[in-house]
Scaffold this motif. Structure first.
Motif, short mmCIF file in Angstrom:
data_model
loop_
_atom_site.label_atom_id
_atom_site.label_comp_id
_atom_site.label_asym_id
_atom_site.label_seq_id
_atom_site.Cartn_x
_atom_site.Cartn_y
_atom_site.Cartn_z
N ASN A 80 0.68 -1.26 0.03
CA ASN A 80 -0.05 0.17 -0.15
C ASN A 80 0.75 1.14 0.11
OD1 ASN A 80 -2.37 -1.54 -0.05
ND2 ASN A 80 -2.34 -1.50 2.40
N ALA A 81 2.15 1.15 0.69
CA ALA A 81 2.80 2.45 0.73
C ALA A 81 3.39 2.68 -0.59
CB ALA A 81 3.92 2.12 1.66
N LYS A 82 3.44 1.62 -1.58
CA LYS A 82 4.07 1.97 -2.90
C LYS A 82 2.84 1.92 -4.01
CE LYS A 82 8.60 -0.29 -1.86
NZ LYS A 82 9.44 -1.16 -2.56
N ASN A 83 1.57 1.75 -3.61
CA ASN A 83 0.52 1.52 -4.43
C ASN A 83 1.12 0.76 -5.48
OD1 ASN A 83 -1.49 3.15 -3.31
ND2 ASN A 83 -0.84 5.05 -4.50
N THR A 84 1.44 -0.42 -5.11
CA THR A 84 1.95 -1.44 -6.16
C THR A 84 1.46 -2.93 -5.74
OG1 THR A 84 3.90 -0.20 -6.51
CG2 THR A 84 3.86 -2.67 -7.15
N VAL A 85 0.80 -3.30 -6.93
CA VAL A 85 0.12 -4.72 -6.65
C VAL A 85 1.13 -5.89 -7.37
CG1 VAL A 85 -1.45 -4.65 -8.60
CG2 VAL A 85 -1.98 -6.17 -6.67
N TYR A 86 1.21 -7.06 -6.88
CA TYR A 86 2.03 -8.06 -7.46
C TYR A 86 1.10 -9.20 -7.76
CZ TYR A 86 5.52 -5.02 -5.34
OH TYR A 86 6.34 -3.97 -4.96
N LEU A 87 1.57 -10.06 -8.66
CA LEU A 87 0.90 -11.40 -9.05
C LEU A 87 1.96 -12.37 -9.26
CD1 LEU A 87 -1.88 -12.85 -9.53
CD2 LEU A 87 -1.40 -12.52 -11.83
N GLN A 88 2.16 -13.35 -8.24
CA GLN A 88 3.11 -14.43 -8.39
C GLN A 88 2.25 -15.47 -9.02
OE1 GLN A 88 6.35 -14.50 -7.78
NE2 GLN A 88 6.26 -16.59 -8.61
N MET A 89 2.98 -16.04 -10.30
CA MET A 89 2.17 -17.09 -10.95
C MET A 89 3.01 -18.30 -10.92
SD MET A 89 0.07 -15.23 -13.86
CE MET A 89 1.58 -14.42 -14.75
N ASN A 90 2.84 -19.68 -10.47
CA ASN A 90 3.54 -20.84 -10.57
C ASN A 90 3.00 -21.70 -11.47
OD1 ASN A 90 5.27 -19.23 -8.62
ND2 ASN A 90 3.95 -20.00 -6.92
N SER A 91 3.71 -22.70 -11.79
CA SER A 91 3.01 -23.96 -12.59
C SER A 91 2.42 -23.47 -13.52
CB SER A 91 2.39 -24.67 -11.73
OG SER A 91 3.16 -25.13 -10.72
N LEU A 92 2.95 -22.53 -14.38
CA LEU A 92 2.37 -21.93 -15.51
C LEU A 92 1.77 -22.90 -16.71
CD1 LEU A 92 4.12 -18.38 -15.63
CD2 LEU A 92 1.43 -18.82 -15.38
N LYS A 93 0.90 -22.71 -17.32
CA LYS A 93 0.41 -23.77 -18.59
C LYS A 93 0.11 -22.96 -19.78
CE LYS A 93 -2.32 -26.17 -15.06
NZ LYS A 93 -3.65 -26.62 -14.57
N PRO A 94 0.25 -23.50 -20.77
CA PRO A 94 -0.03 -23.00 -22.04
C PRO A 94 -1.28 -22.08 -22.09
CG PRO A 94 0.96 -24.98 -22.37
CD PRO A 94 0.66 -24.92 -21.02
N GLU A 95 -2.35 -22.45 -21.45
CA GLU A 95 -3.69 -21.82 -21.50
C GLU A 95 -3.74 -20.40 -20.55
OE1 GLU A 95 -3.11 -25.03 -20.86
OE2 GLU A 95 -4.36 -25.73 -19.24
N ASP A 96 -2.64 -20.41 -19.78
CA ASP A 96 -2.32 -18.93 -19.04
C ASP A 96 -1.80 -18.04 -19.98
OD1 ASP A 96 -1.14 -21.12 -16.38
OD2 ASP A 96 -2.96 -20.05 -16.62
N THR A 97 -1.54 -18.26 -21.31
CA THR A 97 -1.17 -17.30 -22.29
C THR A 97 -2.10 -16.32 -22.44
OG1 THR A 97 0.27 -18.69 -23.30
CG2 THR A 97 -0.68 -16.94 -24.69
N ALA A 98 -1.92 -14.95 -22.20
CA ALA A 98 -2.88 -13.98 -22.34
C ALA A 98 -2.31 -12.76 -22.14
CB ALA A 98 -4.13 -14.16 -21.20
N VAL A 99 -2.96 -11.54 -22.36
CA VAL A 99 -2.58 -10.25 -21.86
C VAL A 99 -3.06 -10.17 -20.57
CG1 VAL A 99 -2.68 -7.83 -22.31
CG2 VAL A 99 -2.39 -9.47 -24.40
N TYR A 100 -2.19 -9.64 -19.60
CA TYR A 100 -2.62 -9.43 -18.19
C TYR A 100 -2.83 -8.01 -17.84
CZ TYR A 100 -2.20 -14.46 -17.22
OH TYR A 100 -2.36 -15.83 -17.06
N TYR A 101 -4.06 -7.52 -17.38
CA TYR A 101 -4.26 -6.25 -17.18
C TYR A 101 -4.44 -5.92 -15.65
CZ TYR A 101 -5.48 -5.95 -22.14
OH TYR A 101 -5.53 -5.85 -23.49
#
Length: 119
Positions: A73-94
């Motif tokens: 919150n102090a940095k107004n930053t959000v993170y997304l950790q993604m593991n065990s990625l699959k081909p169906e995770d292919t996308a534009v992430y917004y």
């Protein structure tokens, strides 16, 4: 006006991991909720995960166990950790940010970052 800048996307092999970041700037008010959505070619944009300023999270059922959303919150930053990625995770992430001022809700979107899962 809130500006959102995503980073961390790229090409990763199946089974790999990525960490996306999104920094927000320009808000005169606190950002209530930040989150991630994704859109694959030919598909509608869908929820990945959201997190409130208090730390409450919502995850897409199909991604639970493989992703973790967090926020500074102090940095107004959000993170997304993604593991065990699959081909169906292919996308534009917004990245998404919601600011509530009284009875008015403002929604903001980043430009998106491409995630490609392929060998």
């Amino acid at each position: 006006q809130v500006q959102l800048v995503e980073s961390g996307g790229g090409l990763v092999q199946p089974g790999g991991s990525l960490r996306l970041s999104c920094g927000a700037s320009g808000s005169r008010f606190g950002i209530n909720t930040m989150g991630w959505y994704r859109q694959a070619p030919g598909k509608e944009r869908e929820l990945v995960a959201t997190i409130t300023s208090g730390g409450s999270t919502i995850y897409a059922d199909s991604l639970k166990g493989r992703i973790t959303i967090s926020r500074d919150n102090a940095k107004n930053t959000v993170y997304l950790q993604m593991n065990s990625l699959k081909p169906e995770d292919t996308a534009v992430y917004y990245c998404n940010a919601i600011v509530v001022v009284g009875a008015v809700t403002y929604k903001y979107w980043g430009q998106g970052t491409q995630v490609t899962v392929s060998s």
